[in-house]
Design a protein around this motif. Sequence first.
Motif, short mmCIF file in Angstrom:
data_model
loop_
_atom_site.label_atom_id
_atom_site.label_comp_id
_atom_site.label_asym_id
_atom_site.label_seq_id
_atom_site.Cartn_x
_atom_site.Cartn_y
_atom_site.Cartn_z
N PHE A 202 -15.39 -7.16 0.52
CA PHE A 202 -14.21 -7.65 0.05
C PHE A 202 -12.84 -7.36 1.13
O PHE A 202 -13.20 -6.64 2.40
CB PHE A 202 -13.14 -5.79 -0.95
CG PHE A 202 -14.11 -5.39 -2.10
CD1 PHE A 202 -13.81 -5.90 -3.35
CD2 PHE A 202 -15.14 -4.18 -1.97
CE1 PHE A 202 -14.85 -5.75 -3.97
CE2 PHE A 202 -15.80 -4.07 -2.77
CZ PHE A 202 -15.50 -4.38 -4.25
N GLY A 203 -11.67 -8.27 1.04
CA GLY A 203 -11.02 -8.45 1.85
C GLY A 203 -9.47 -7.60 1.79
O GLY A 203 -9.44 -7.05 2.46
N TYR A 204 -9.87 -6.94 0.72
CA TYR A 204 -8.00 -6.45 -0.01
C TYR A 204 -8.66 -5.29 -0.36
O TYR A 204 -9.65 -5.09 -1.23
CB TYR A 204 -7.48 -7.44 -0.31
CG TYR A 204 -6.06 -7.22 0.80
CD1 TYR A 204 -5.02 -5.58 0.55
CD2 TYR A 204 -5.38 -7.99 1.60
CE1 TYR A 204 -4.01 -5.13 1.66
CE2 TYR A 204 -4.00 -7.85 2.52
CZ TYR A 204 -3.64 -6.82 2.60
OH TYR A 204 -2.01 -6.00 2.71
N VAL A 205 -7.99 -4.21 -0.10
CA VAL A 205 -8.12 -2.67 -1.08
C VAL A 205 -6.68 -2.08 -1.39
O VAL A 205 -5.71 -2.15 -0.31
CB VAL A 205 -8.98 -2.59 -0.55
CG1 VAL A 205 -8.18 -1.05 0.79
CG2 VAL A 205 -9.52 -0.86 -1.54
N GLY A 206 -6.67 -1.86 -2.74
CA GLY A 206 -5.33 -1.07 -3.05
C GLY A 206 -5.68 0.07 -3.80
O GLY A 206 -6.48 0.23 -4.91
N ALA A 207 -4.83 0.92 -3.26
CA ALA A 207 -4.77 2.60 -4.41
C ALA A 207 -3.07 2.16 -4.64
O ALA A 207 -2.24 2.61 -4.10
CB ALA A 207 -5.13 3.26 -4.21
N PHE A 208 -3.14 2.34 -6.71
CA PHE A 208 -2.61 2.45 -6.99
C PHE A 208 -1.71 3.98 -7.24
O PHE A 208 -2.42 4.53 -8.63
CB PHE A 208 -1.42 1.45 -8.29
CG PHE A 208 -1.90 -0.27 -7.64
CD1 PHE A 208 -1.61 -0.25 -6.48
CD2 PHE A 208 -1.75 -0.12 -8.74
CE1 PHE A 208 -1.80 -1.22 -6.10
CE2 PHE A 208 -2.20 -2.37 -8.69
CZ PHE A 208 -1.85 -2.44 -7.36
N SER A 209 -1.35 5.03 -6.93
CA SER A 209 -1.09 6.37 -7.06
C SER A 209 -3.07 6.67 -7.14
O SER A 209 -2.84 7.59 -8.21
CB SER A 209 -0.87 6.79 -8.61
OG SER A 209 0.46 6.28 -8.58
N GLY A 210 -3.30 6.05 -5.97
CA GLY A 210 -5.36 7.24 -6.52
C GLY A 210 -5.19 8.33 -6.34
O GLY A 210 -4.46 9.01 -4.76
N GLY A 211 -6.11 9.53 -6.63
CA GLY A 211 -6.36 10.24 -6.02
C GLY A 211 -8.11 10.24 -4.85
O GLY A 211 -8.57 10.08 -5.22
#
Length: 355
Positions: A202-211
């Motif tokens: 992966f070149g990018y990682v994103g978390a939206f309200s992640g635990g």
Amino acid sequence: MIRRLTAVAIAGVLGLPGAGAPATAASGPPVFTDGQGLTVVSQPAWVDGDERTFVFTVRTAQVPAYSVMEGQVSGEHTIMVTLPEGYDQAAATRYPVQYHLHGHPDRPNTVANQRMFEETTVGVPLITVAPNGSGRGWYTNWLYPPASLGPQNWETFHLDQVIPFVDANLRTIARRDGRAISGHSMGGFGAFHYAEHRPELFGYVGAFSGGLDLLSQEQRAAVLASTQLPGSGTPTVPVESIFGPPIWPFDGGWNRESPAQHVASLRGMGVAMYTGNGGDLTVNPVQAIIENRAWATTVVTRDHLLAAGIPHTFVDYGNGSGWAEGCTGKHAELPCLLADMDHFVNLLMATLTHP
């Protein structure tokens, strides 16, 4: 940031090639071929007349059965894909892929997820893939899966089977600079967990309200609750099934798999995190408190990223009033998630290789 989303609302809303050349039925979605350990149970079918998003179903020996929610068939894994506009007219073009992991208890092929993918990618050359993670899969290979279900190797299923399967059947840029992973809630945990385990993918990682912090006793309680709630799928499973016993000195699985404390492998990858603080805790208090605690785990992760000197984007939108219309900082609020995804897609397209 919300420019494309606003336009949609007003309207009403290259490197190495992939491994295979997909077949396409006339006026239909792509036709997929068994492989990479996956058996196609149902071929891609458009979800509506716009012909951008389709769903298909596979089976895998890595997760041969799972706890099901209403409408699911144990062992059948629905995957939803949103194609860029004009995909079928650009036969030689290859596209980057964002894998997005759904939350708990959720499923990939919801109207909300479709809106998230379609409304934020208008005019954007990006494929989005949402695999099944079940109501309580937690995007990991379970330590002690119950014998009644068999292996629960969700990580192996997604990383070693779904990704190469998509590369073999769609026109993707099948390498790190053409691939990102994101997720919301439980899926935010999964996105960071996968990116840390397999940074070469992966070149990018994103978390939206992640635990993101499994050392948090509150986050552990949330995971344990998910094993016991019938709404997360039936049958329920023993509390130690996923990460092992949660109590010291037997909690090595929890400590080992916690994303917040293992950010070093994200160095060189794009990293983004989004969260509200729950806003007014007296309004919709359950979702407010869940978001507030997700915020706390994100802050811990941010602190570890800062300590490691790893560049990242951290959007703390508080009560949501300055983030998006209708966002009040609560957990799993669609206006908040749409704004998260819109911002994240902009980051991806400024970084990933694309047409």
